[in-house]
Each structure stands twice: as structure tokens, then as C-alpha cells.
Design a protein around this motif. Sequence first.
Motif, PDB file in Angstrom:
ATOM      1  N   UNK A 225       0.848  -1.192   0.000  1.00  9.16           N
ATOM      2  CA  UNK A 225       0.000   0.000   0.000  1.00  9.16           C
ATOM      3  C   UNK A 225       0.884   1.243   0.000  1.00  9.16           C
ATOM      4  N   UNK A 226       0.643   2.153  -0.931  1.00 14.91           N
ATOM      5  CA  UNK A 226       1.388   3.399  -0.937  1.00 14.91           C
ATOM      6  C   UNK A 226       0.562   4.516  -1.541  1.00 14.91           C
ATOM      7  N   UNK A 227       0.693   5.705  -1.078  1.00 11.95           N
ATOM      8  CA  UNK A 227       1.585   6.206  -0.052  1.00 11.95           C
ATOM      9  C   UNK A 227       0.925   6.089   1.320  1.00 11.95           C
ATOM     10  N   UNK A 228       1.711   5.819   2.365  1.00  9.22           N
ATOM     11  CA  UNK A 228       1.135   5.761   3.704  1.00  9.22           C
ATOM     12  C   UNK A 228       1.638   6.891   4.595  1.00  9.22           C
ATOM     13  N   UNK A 229       2.087   7.980   4.004  1.00  9.22           N
ATOM     14  CA  UNK A 229       2.389   9.112   4.869  1.00  9.22           C
ATOM     15  C   UNK A 229       3.470  10.085   4.419  1.00  9.22           C
ATOM     16  N   UNK A 230       4.105   9.845   3.271  1.00 10.03           N
ATOM     17  CA  UNK A 230       5.131  10.795   2.833  1.00 10.03           C
ATOM     18  C   UNK A 230       4.503  12.042   2.224  1.00 10.03           C
TER      19      UNK A 230
ATOM     20  N   UNK B 204      -3.563   8.510  -1.688  1.00  9.33           N
ATOM     21  CA  UNK B 204      -2.876   9.656  -1.126  1.00  9.33           C
ATOM     22  C   UNK B 204      -2.365   9.283   0.271  1.00  9.33           C
ATOM     23  N   UNK B 205      -1.268   9.926   0.689  1.00 12.93           N
ATOM     24  CA  UNK B 205      -0.654   9.586   1.975  1.00 12.93           C
ATOM     25  C   UNK B 205      -1.517   9.882   3.182  1.00 12.93           C
ATOM     26  N   UNK B 206      -2.502  10.782   3.051  1.00 13.29           N
ATOM     27  CA  UNK B 206      -3.372  11.076   4.189  1.00 13.29           C
ATOM     28  C   UNK B 206      -4.238   9.856   4.497  1.00 13.29           C
ATOM     29  N   UNK B 207      -4.971   9.405   3.499  1.00 11.94           N
ATOM     30  CA  UNK B 207      -5.862   8.263   3.724  1.00 11.94           C
ATOM     31  C   UNK B 207      -5.047   6.995   3.972  1.00 11.94           C
ATOM     32  N   UNK B 208      -3.886   6.860   3.304  1.00 15.92           N
ATOM     33  CA  UNK B 208      -3.031   5.692   3.519  1.00 15.92           C
ATOM     34  C   UNK B 208      -2.517   5.614   4.943  1.00 15.92           C
ATOM     35  N   UNK B 209      -2.172   6.763   5.507  1.00 13.35           N
ATOM     36  CA  UNK B 209      -1.671   6.782   6.871  1.00 13.35           C
ATOM     37  C   UNK B 209      -2.787   6.477   7.872  1.00 13.35           C
ATOM     38  N   UNK B 210      -3.984   7.006   7.608  1.00 13.39           N
ATOM     39  CA  UNK B 210      -5.133   6.702   8.469  1.00 13.39           C
ATOM     40  C   UNK B 210      -5.398   5.196   8.453  1.00 13.39           C
TER      41      UNK B 210
ATOM     42  N   UNK C 177      -3.323   2.734   7.672  1.00 14.64           N
ATOM     43  CA  UNK C 177      -2.218   2.012   8.314  1.00 14.64           C
ATOM     44  C   UNK C 177      -2.367   2.011   9.832  1.00 14.64           C
ATOM     45  N   UNK C 178      -2.580   3.197  10.397  1.00  8.63           N
ATOM     46  CA  UNK C 178      -2.655   3.294  11.857  1.00  8.63           C
ATOM     47  C   UNK C 178      -3.899   2.610  12.408  1.00  8.63           C
TER      48      UNK C 178
END
Lengths: 343, 343
Positions: A141-146, A227-233, A235-236
Motif C-alpha cells: 500500500x502506498x503512499x502511507x504518509x510521505x 494519497x498519503x493522508x488516507x493511507x496513513x489513516x 495504516x494506523x
Amino acid sequence: MKIALDVMGGDQIPSVPIKGAVQAIQELEADFELCLVGDDTRIAGYLERFDGLDTSRIEIVHAAEVVEMGESPSAALRKKKNSSIAVGIALQAEGKADAFISAGNTGAVMATSLRGLGRIGGIVRPAICSVFPTTSSSCVVLDVGANVDSKPIHLLQFAMMGSIYSRQVLGTSSPRVGLLSIGEEPSKGDELTVATNKLLAASPLNFIGNVEGGDIFEGEADVVVCDGFVGNVVLKLSERVLNLLVGHLKNQIKASPLAAMGFLMLKGVFDDMKQTFDYAEYGGAPLLGIDGTTIICHGGSPPRAIRNAIRSARLAVLNKVNKVISEEVKNYQMENSTNGNLS
Amino acid sequence: MKIALDVMGGDQIPSVPIKGAVQAIQELEADFELCLVGDDTRIAGYLERFDGLDTSRIEIVHAAEVVEMGESPSAALRKKKNSSIAVGIALQAEGKADAFISAGNTGAVMATSLRGLGRIGGIVRPAICSVFPTTSSSCVVLDVGANVDSKPIHLLQFAMMGSIYSRQVLGTSSPRVGLLSIGEEPSKGDELTVATNKLLAASPLNFIGNVEGGDIFEGEADVVVCDGFVGNVVLKLSERVLNLLVGHLKNQIKASPLAAMGFLMLKGVFDDMKQTFDYAEYGGAPLLGIDGTTIICHGGSPPRAIRNAIRSARLAVLNKVNKVISEEVKNYQMENSTNGNLS
């Protein structure tokens, strides 16, 4: 091949990174050397605990400073020129190492990598690429926050990079690429995903269309782009949900002797499940798109996660992930510059 | 008070909605009546199965058409003027019902509600508000799919509406409002969240700052606000993860007689966990911001979820959620029009 490892990054230092390094030396193929970067006295002292360890493939490189987990990445970059992160990345920049791994401050690892190594020609934005467990195998999965506020061209490049990583490092022959959205139809989603869907459909990638959040874990796709915003959400949230469920289960079990006995009988099943869904198995998240190899591990990584990040770094270098990214991006740009597809 | 229920919406019709209606009549306070909307012959026939059921509080309203789950909402709105959704919303628009509940086509319920009932004065965009289970209680998350590409003013209004729903329907005295982002600091997130953080901090809401995905389930906030794209991804991911874990566990258990015995001993614990994290307990997702009361249920809702959606609708009407939203939005606009805060 030489892989630099930040032994001052993570929740338990230098013990956990060093244990992971020792596992890697003892268990993986013997075609690489490790540079342990950090306080040289502490590293040497800790290494002595491993009786009979062959240290011929381990080098210690001193770094006088440590970037703390909560520290501002830009401040760390400016002020801590001798941090284990700065020294480790410099080893790569100077050609003394082929890869760098850290479980330290993610922002600092990212900023220092970008500053010290630059981007691969043609890549607009690097992305953090996380490998998620699925019921059948794994999903990149990418991007997860960059990045946040990505544009369609960024997501197209993430898809290309993720696809190459899946092929070259995870061994997937023709990775199925999905676009994270809120419905299967190409028209479903926000402005970004609707526009990206068109770019992906016109690309040479094996694009299977939009996928939804839950599809990640069911192995519907080998690569999921967002996008890294939704990817980071995502992931966490995913990391926490499993812990939460297991924690809740344990609390309930404590209250009942019968349940406690049942739990013992199920222990093998729980252990197996933990292994299937354990992030430690999947060995860190590569920062794709930089002109070098950087793998970012979770701060709470156990030694096994560090060992597996070393395994991933070795494969990324061995199978020339960056060279392939560079070539495919160049080819795709040349193809499309004539008909204006990417303008 | 009269609550209209779409008995033709959902995966098993009309059985599941009718069973839910009967539970509501038998178990909840007796201060409301139900309008069952759908094929009158089938409804009357199915109701006969419930021996001794007091039908004095149940009215049947015929609707000749059904909107299918996969149907385009705009086409349904245009062509199926006699669908159970259209007839149910019309009952509200004509003042013959106070609320409408459907487990049918979400897009069609949303579009028909908006067209038939309009928005509350001052509200720019309605939002779907989902109630998530937490380890301690529950958390209201909005928007989970009515909107994409939201602006900060929309998220501010979602926060106000979610806060009022939490107070008036779930009984939270001073709901803690969190903004879904990718880090606690106000500067973390994308353009939308960074700008919204400022609006929320300046609002009279009990704003506790940014929260992350996993915080939702740990009860860190009573209300979590986000754009509908990320909210929908989170909703679908969360629903699926639990099913996936339980499914995986069951498969493993089938393979071992010892594990199967352990599972039996743990059955109480699993049942309890299922109830804690079961969406059915939380009774559907209100569409907040429309000038009426519409509650949207999952297509796979069991009867208990329908019963609980009726409970929520009853409380929303009884505690005048829309009147409070209308007043608070008006007051806030008046306060801020003088100093240009919302421009």
C-alpha cells in the motif's frame, strides 16, 4: 553489498536493532555486510553478549547524536549532523553503503534521505510503501504518509513504483494494481481518485480498478494506491484494530477460568493468527522514489521486523528496484510526451 | 410520533425489516407508531406469522416499486416515483411521518431525502453519521460517505451536527470532538485538516484536537470529523477487519479438535466481543443536516439493527435534533458574521 542499520532508532535501543542484525547475519544469505550505526562503545559492548557470533560481516560506524522520536524532522536535519540517521544516509551518499534501515523518527529518516540522496530522475514525489498482510499473501500500500494533497500524476507514479517493488522484492509476477476508493465504479470517489482512475486505466500497469478499504486484507490486489493522508489513516487504524481485539479478548478471558482453559487450547491458533497478521513479518516500509534504498521500520519493531527489513533491503538492492523504476518512468514519459497524456 | 420504515430495503426483504419492526413494537417505549412501507399484500401476509402481535400501532402503506441495491440513485429518483423509498420520504414531506428508516440503496435514500425534505437552513452539506463501537462506549464518525472534496466550513458543520447528535440521542453531556488526521499536532495533515483544525479550535465545540484512525475505537473522542472519502474508507475497512479476523479464526479452529473444544469454552467471550463490536447494536447512520429524520441502515442489517435504528429515530425526533442544529448553526453564523471568521 553493505547495508547500514540505525541502531539508535526505535523504542528499545540499541538492543532491539542489534538483535535483529544478529538474526539477519545468522539466518539470511551471507552475501551482505552490515554497518551498525550509533554509539560505538555501546554497540561493541552489546555485541559481546552474543557468544560465538561471527562479526567478520559486521562493521561499527560511530554516530555521536540521536534524533529523538518526537523531535521535529527539519530541526534534526539542521542541527544533528552527527545523528545515526545523518551518518547512515551519508554512508549511502558516499557510496560506502547500498541501503539504510531505521526504526527511528520517520519524518527525520524521510527528510534526511531526500536531502542526502535526492529523487530518482522523473519521480515527482517519493512515497512510503507499506506491506500489509492479507489472508492469502501480502499487499503493498502506498503512499502511507510521505505526501498529502497528492495529484493524479503522483498516484500514477506511486502505482508504478509499488508495482515494481511487488515484482522485484516480493516476487509477484504481474502485480494487480487497485486504486483505493469508495466504490468500484470509475466514477466513484473524490476528484483525485476519479482523475487517477483514468490515468491508471490508460497506463501499461495491470490495473484492476477501484478497491475499497477491506479489499486490502482480502488480497484483492497486490498493490493499492492512495494519497498519503488516507493511507496513513488506514495504516494506523489497521495496526490498532488487531491489538484492540486481542486486548479485549484477553481481558474477557482473565475473568473466567473456563475461558482461560479454552484460550490455552486455542493458543496455537492465536499464535498462527498473530503471525499471519503481524507487521513484523513484512519487514518495514521502503521509501520509494529516492535515489537510494531506505527502509523505515515501526518504532516498536521487534528484532524479527529488523531482520526482515534487512531481508527486504537486500532484495531491493540485489534486484535493482531503483534502476527499474528509473527506466520504466523514463519510458512511460517518452511514450506519453508525444500525445500529451500526462500534461 | 410516527416512524416510517422501508420494508423493501436490505438483503432480506420484507422479513428482516418486519422482524425488526416487531421487536421495536414489543421492546421499546410505546410512544410511537410505525408505518411499514412496501408491498402491502406481502407485509400483511408476513405480519400474520406473529401470533398475538398487537398491530394497533402498525400501519401499512403501499409502495408498488423497489429500488434495487445496485441501481443508480439518480435514475431511481427520476423513474421510480412509487418506490418504498420515495413513498416513505413523501410521508415525512407531507407531515404524515416524523422519520424514515431504510436499509436499502444508500445513494437513493440520500438523494430522495435531500430532494424531498431539503436541508436545514444554514447547513451547506448534509453528512452521514455512523456510530462506531469503542472499548468504553461509542463514537460518532461523520461524514462517512455523503460528501467528497469537503471544505473546512463543511467539516465545521459536521462537527456541530455530530456533537448535537451525540448529546441529544446518545446522551453524552459535553461531547469531545476530534478531527481525524495523521498526527496530533495542529500542523499535521492535509490542507483540509490543517484549515479545519483552526476553525474547530475557534468554535464553541469541545474540540480536543487531531485524532488518529485507531483512536476512534479507543474512545478518545465522542465525535470524529472527516471528509466523506476517508470516513467511508475507514467505515468499510473497520467492518471488514473484524469479520476477517473471526473468519480466519474459525477456519483455523475447524482444522483442530483441541482448538474446537477451546472455542466452545471461549464461546461466551466471543459472543460478548461480537456484541461489543457489532454495528447492529448502534442502530444505523442518521443523515444529518436534512430537514427531516432519515436513518440509513447497512444492507445486511439483522432485525436487531432495524429495531435499534427505530430507537435512534425515536430519540432524534423526541429530543429535537434538527431544531437544535438549526438554532446552533444560526447562532454561530450570527456570532461570526460580525468578525468574518467564516468567510
